[in-house]
Design a protein around this motif. Structure first.
Motif, mmCIF file in Angstrom:
data_model
loop_
_atom_site.group_PDB
_atom_site.id
_atom_site.type_symbol
_atom_site.label_atom_id
_atom_site.label_comp_id
_atom_site.label_asym_id
_atom_site.label_seq_id
_atom_site.Cartn_x
_atom_site.Cartn_y
_atom_site.Cartn_z
ATOM 1 N N ILE A 79 33.418 120.163 59.786
ATOM 2 C CA ILE A 79 33.937 121.522 59.916
ATOM 3 C C ILE A 79 33.532 122.338 58.696
ATOM 4 N N TRP A 80 33.026 123.526 58.956
ATOM 5 C CA TRP A 80 32.629 124.477 57.911
ATOM 6 C C TRP A 80 33.588 125.659 57.934
ATOM 7 N N SER A 81 34.137 125.988 56.758
ATOM 8 C CA SER A 81 35.027 127.144 56.622
ATOM 9 C C SER A 81 34.440 128.074 55.572
ATOM 10 N N PRO A 82 33.513 128.947 55.983
ATOM 11 C CA PRO A 82 32.847 129.802 54.995
ATOM 12 C C PRO A 82 33.782 130.804 54.349
ATOM 13 N N VAL A 83 34.818 131.230 55.071
ATOM 14 C CA VAL A 83 35.838 132.114 54.511
ATOM 15 C C VAL A 83 37.193 131.574 54.929
ATOM 16 N N LYS A 84 38.227 132.050 54.308
ATOM 17 C CA LYS A 84 39.584 131.584 54.572
ATOM 18 C C LYS A 84 39.960 131.830 56.041
ATOM 19 N N ASP A 85 40.571 130.809 56.670
ATOM 20 C CA ASP A 85 41.113 130.872 58.037
ATOM 21 C C ASP A 85 40.038 130.954 59.118
ATOM 22 N N LEU A 86 38.792 130.624 58.780
ATOM 23 C CA LEU A 86 37.741 130.549 59.790
ATOM 24 C C LEU A 86 37.166 129.137 59.791
ATOM 25 N N ASP A 87 37.196 128.502 60.963
ATOM 26 C CA ASP A 87 36.642 127.151 61.112
ATOM 27 C C ASP A 87 35.524 127.172 62.140
ATOM 28 N N ILE A 88 34.404 126.555 61.785
ATOM 29 C CA ILE A 88 33.288 126.339 62.697
ATOM 30 C C ILE A 88 32.966 124.857 62.624
ATOM 31 N N GLY A 89 33.191 124.128 63.714
ATOM 32 C CA GLY A 89 33.070 122.682 63.617
ATOM 33 C C GLY A 89 32.582 122.019 64.880
ATOM 34 N N ILE A 90 32.236 120.734 64.730
ATOM 35 C CA ILE A 90 31.789 119.904 65.842
ATOM 36 C C ILE A 90 32.427 118.534 65.688
ATOM 37 N N GLU A 91 32.751 117.911 66.830
ATOM 38 C CA GLU A 91 33.394 116.609 66.806
ATOM 39 C C GLU A 91 32.846 115.733 67.925
ATOM 40 N N GLY A 92 32.616 114.469 67.610
ATOM 41 C CA GLY A 92 32.167 113.508 68.601
ATOM 42 C C GLY A 92 33.164 112.382 68.735
ATOM 43 N N THR A 93 33.370 111.911 69.974
ATOM 44 C CA THR A 93 34.365 110.881 70.234
ATOM 45 C C THR A 93 33.781 109.820 71.163
ATOM 46 N N TYR A 94 34.081 108.572 70.859
ATOM 47 C CA TYR A 94 33.756 107.451 71.753
ATOM 48 C C TYR A 94 35.038 106.989 72.424
ATOM 49 N N ILE A 95 34.977 106.721 73.736
ATOM 50 C CA ILE A 95 36.116 106.243 74.510
ATOM 51 C C ILE A 95 35.712 104.970 75.224
ATOM 52 N N GLY A 96 36.381 103.870 74.951
ATOM 53 C CA GLY A 96 36.121 102.606 75.628
ATOM 54 C C GLY A 96 37.381 102.113 76.311
ATOM 55 N N THR A 97 37.353 102.005 77.635
ATOM 56 C CA THR A 97 38.511 101.597 78.419
ATOM 57 C C THR A 97 38.183 100.298 79.139
ATOM 58 N N SER A 98 39.116 99.353 79.148
ATOM 59 C CA SER A 98 38.816 98.055 79.737
ATOM 60 C C SER A 98 40.057 97.461 80.379
ATOM 61 N N VAL A 99 39.838 96.582 81.370
ATOM 62 C CA VAL A 99 40.913 95.719 81.842
ATOM 63 C C VAL A 99 40.971 94.524 80.900
ATOM 64 N N LEU A 100 42.173 93.988 80.707
ATOM 65 C CA LEU A 100 42.351 92.980 79.669
ATOM 66 C C LEU A 100 42.079 91.567 80.143
ATOM 67 N N ASP A 101 41.958 91.386 81.449
ATOM 68 C CA ASP A 101 41.700 90.038 81.957
ATOM 69 C C ASP A 101 40.920 90.148 83.255
ATOM 70 N N GLY A 102 39.756 89.516 83.314
ATOM 71 C CA GLY A 102 38.964 89.519 84.532
ATOM 72 C C GLY A 102 38.163 90.793 84.720
ATOM 73 N N ARG A 103 37.772 91.061 85.972
ATOM 74 C CA ARG A 103 36.947 92.197 86.320
ATOM 75 C C ARG A 103 37.572 92.937 87.499
ATOM 76 N N VAL A 104 37.116 94.173 87.714
ATOM 77 C CA VAL A 104 37.599 94.974 88.838
ATOM 78 C C VAL A 104 36.398 95.561 89.568
ATOM 79 N N ALA A 105 36.630 96.008 90.802
ATOM 80 C CA ALA A 105 35.573 96.631 91.586
ATOM 81 C C ALA A 105 35.127 97.936 90.935
ATOM 82 N N ASP A 106 33.819 98.179 90.948
ATOM 83 C CA ASP A 106 33.233 99.407 90.410
ATOM 84 C C ASP A 106 33.283 100.474 91.505
ATOM 85 N N ILE A 107 34.179 101.467 91.356
ATOM 86 C CA ILE A 107 34.367 102.462 92.414
ATOM 87 C C ILE A 107 33.234 103.480 92.464
#
Length: 531
Positions: free
Chosen positions: A473-501
């Motif tokens: 995030i870049w704040s060139p002046v007070k109270d102004l934000d210009i930013g970028i964010e990246g997120t990884y999301i990994g979701t899983s079943v905890l035992d075995g496998r499930v059908a791929d819908i």
């Protein structure tokens, strides 16, 4: 008129002008409302956001890869000094116009914060958002109105997207009392609106054939809410007849929240707990039918069969709870403004207190992690066991950490991550599998006669989710934000496998493609001005 006569007339004095005066008692930006001793501060926000998340599936209104949003916020803070301390009223409204299936949140529709477009190309993917985000009174330790839950601690304070696991109910209806002790310690007892903390009770529908996305019943996702209690005339339970239960929760008992907080120059720490009721109604009148669609001999017969299993009216309540502990450490020795949060929470029958659903979506019993996900997460606070008729509560937990670092006064980054799990009571899936077309779906239907179909069904599978990301995030002046964010999301079943819908191909009644986890990435940028 002569000059002498004019001098004898009374003079008309101008009304005094009362200029707006600065009020310095409560910090910068406050001024006195003319003619009163009340100080007022007006503030606001304007924001633009755009983001992307991959989705190869372009069916069933999916496939949006672009999301955009424009948001405004307007806040008014009024304070008056009294003999009992400061009397405060704070109101804040938020309004947004947003597009794309990610930012046009179904969660906000389900909780009545937003309304969607209805056009062919915009249906549920163009959305306007309007909410009373804050409206509360504070007086002599009392807080009453619409405010942030006192259970919350780290409420995505360092994040742009705000997707990590962790409780973050910024607007709920509550009445609370806070006692402040010497040395930075405070204690709060709060009575809060339970509607904003409810994940629906999972309840399977008799003879379900497809889910809302059109996936065959083999994959075990029912369409409707009532629970099927499968009965025979001799008191046994099988797939020959059903009595439907009203599984919609009612407002019966408020949530009670307690919090103990400690604030010092080095940071803050908080321990909080919550009590939460999960409830279901009675049996739906006239809904007791056989598998052929004909009524059972009588309502009394159905009642007797249920009573033999200890099931009386069908209505019942189960009382869940949640605990959370968190610490924030200020790190000025690294750089001014740096800080670190660490928080963990655990709940039984109160999943929204752990914030496990924050990215996937709330107020739904099952949903894909992101649009186009390969399987559905099951996210209910409780499950009606179809054999016993009892309400079994789920458990969940989350752990989250977040670090904010200033590279320079106008450049900063956040690094954050969370992990969470939800688990259902052992044996509940097996009980559901005894009901035809609910788990496994193919004939023969259940865990004992069709173990292969049962093994790949996602219904009521324990699941986990990891989220990690970073921002700049870049704040060139007070109270102004210009930013970028990246997120990884990994979701899983905890035992075995499930059908791929996403690839609903079957061979011999079983899915050809199965999966254990689904990975996704999200990127979002923001331009924001606060005033």
């Amino acid at each position: 008129m002569s000059t002498a006569e004019a001098a004898d007339l009374p003079l008309q004095k101008a009304a005094p002008i009362e200029y707006v005066r600065v009020c310095g008692a409560y910090g910068a930006g406050f001024f006195y409302i003319p003619g009163t001793d009340t100080c007022l501060r007006i503030s606001g926000r304007a924001r633009f956001e755009a983001g992307t998340i991959p989705d190869p599936n372009r069916n069933q209104s999916q496939g949006d890869a672009l999301q955009m949003r424009g948001l405004m916020r307007l806040s008014v803070d009024a304070r008056t000094q009294t003999d009992y301390g400061t009397l405060r009223a704070f109101v804040r409204g938020e309004y947004a116009s947003r597009t794309g299936t990610l930012l046009s949140s179904a969660t906000q529709l389900r909780i009545a914060n937003a309304f969607p477009a209805t056009g062919q190309d915009t249906f549920s993917r163009v959305q306007n958002f309007a909410i009373v985000e804050k409206a509360f009174v504070q007086f002599a330790g009392l807080t009453a109105g619409r405010a942030s839950s006192f259970f919350d601690f780290y409420a995505h304070d360092y994040e742009l997207i705000g997707s990590t696991g962790g409780s973050d109910i910024s607007a709920t209806n509550l009445m609370a009392y806070t006692k402040v002790f010497d040395g930075g310690l405070s204690a709060t007892l709060s009575m809060e609106d339970p509607a904003y903390r409810r994940q629906p009770v999972y309840s399977a529908a008799f003879a379900s054939t497809t889910n809302p996305g059109g996936v065959p019943s083999l994959f075990g996702v029912p369409t409707t809410a009532p629970t099927a209690l499968i009965l025979t005339t001799d008191g046994g339970f099988n797939a020959t007849s059903a009595a439907f239960l009203d599984a919609v929760q009612r407002q019966r008992t408020p949530d009670f929240v307690g919090a103990l907080r400690y604030d010092q120059p080095w940071g803050s720490a908080q321990l909080s707990g919550a009590f939460h009721e999960t409830n279901v109604g009675g049996f739906i009148a006239g809904s007791t039918v056989s598998s052929a669609g004909t009524p059972l001999p009588s309502a009394n017969t159905a009642a007797a069969l249920l009573a033999a299993r200890g099931i009386e009216s069908g209505s019942q309540s189960a009382y869940g709870w949640a605990v959370q502990g968190g610490v924030k450490i200020n790190l000025p020795m690294i750089a001014p403004g740096d800080g670190f949060y660490l928080q963990g929470s655990y709940a039984e029958g109160a999943m929204l207190y752990t914030g496990y659903t924050y990215l996937t979506g709330s107020y739904a019993s099952n949903i894909t992690p992101v649009q186009g996900g390969a399987f559905q997460q099951f996210l209910s606070d409780g499950v009606i066991n179809p054999l016993t008729g009892k309400l079994d509560l789920s458990t969940s937990f989350t752990i989250v950490g977040s670090f904010l670092h200033y590279w320079a006064p106008e450049w900063r980054s956040a690094f954050f991550g969370s992990y969470g799990e939800v688990a259902f009571k052992r044996g509940t899936r097996e009980a559901f599998s005894l009901l035809n077309n609910l788990v496994g779906g193919a004939v023969p239907p259940n865990a004992y006669t069709n173990p292969a179909g049962f093994a790949v069904s996602p219904v009521l599978r324990d699941n986990g989710q990891i989220i990690a990301g970073a921002s700049l995030i870049w704040s060139p002046v007070k109270d102004l934000d210009i930013g970028i964010e990246g997120t990884y999301i990994g979701t899983s079943v905890l035992d075995g496998r499930v059908a791929d819908i996403t690839r609903p191909v079957t061979v011999g009644g079983l899915p050809l493609y199965t999966t254990k986890r689904y990975d996704a990435t999200q990127i979002r940028m923001r331009v924001q001005r606060d005033f």
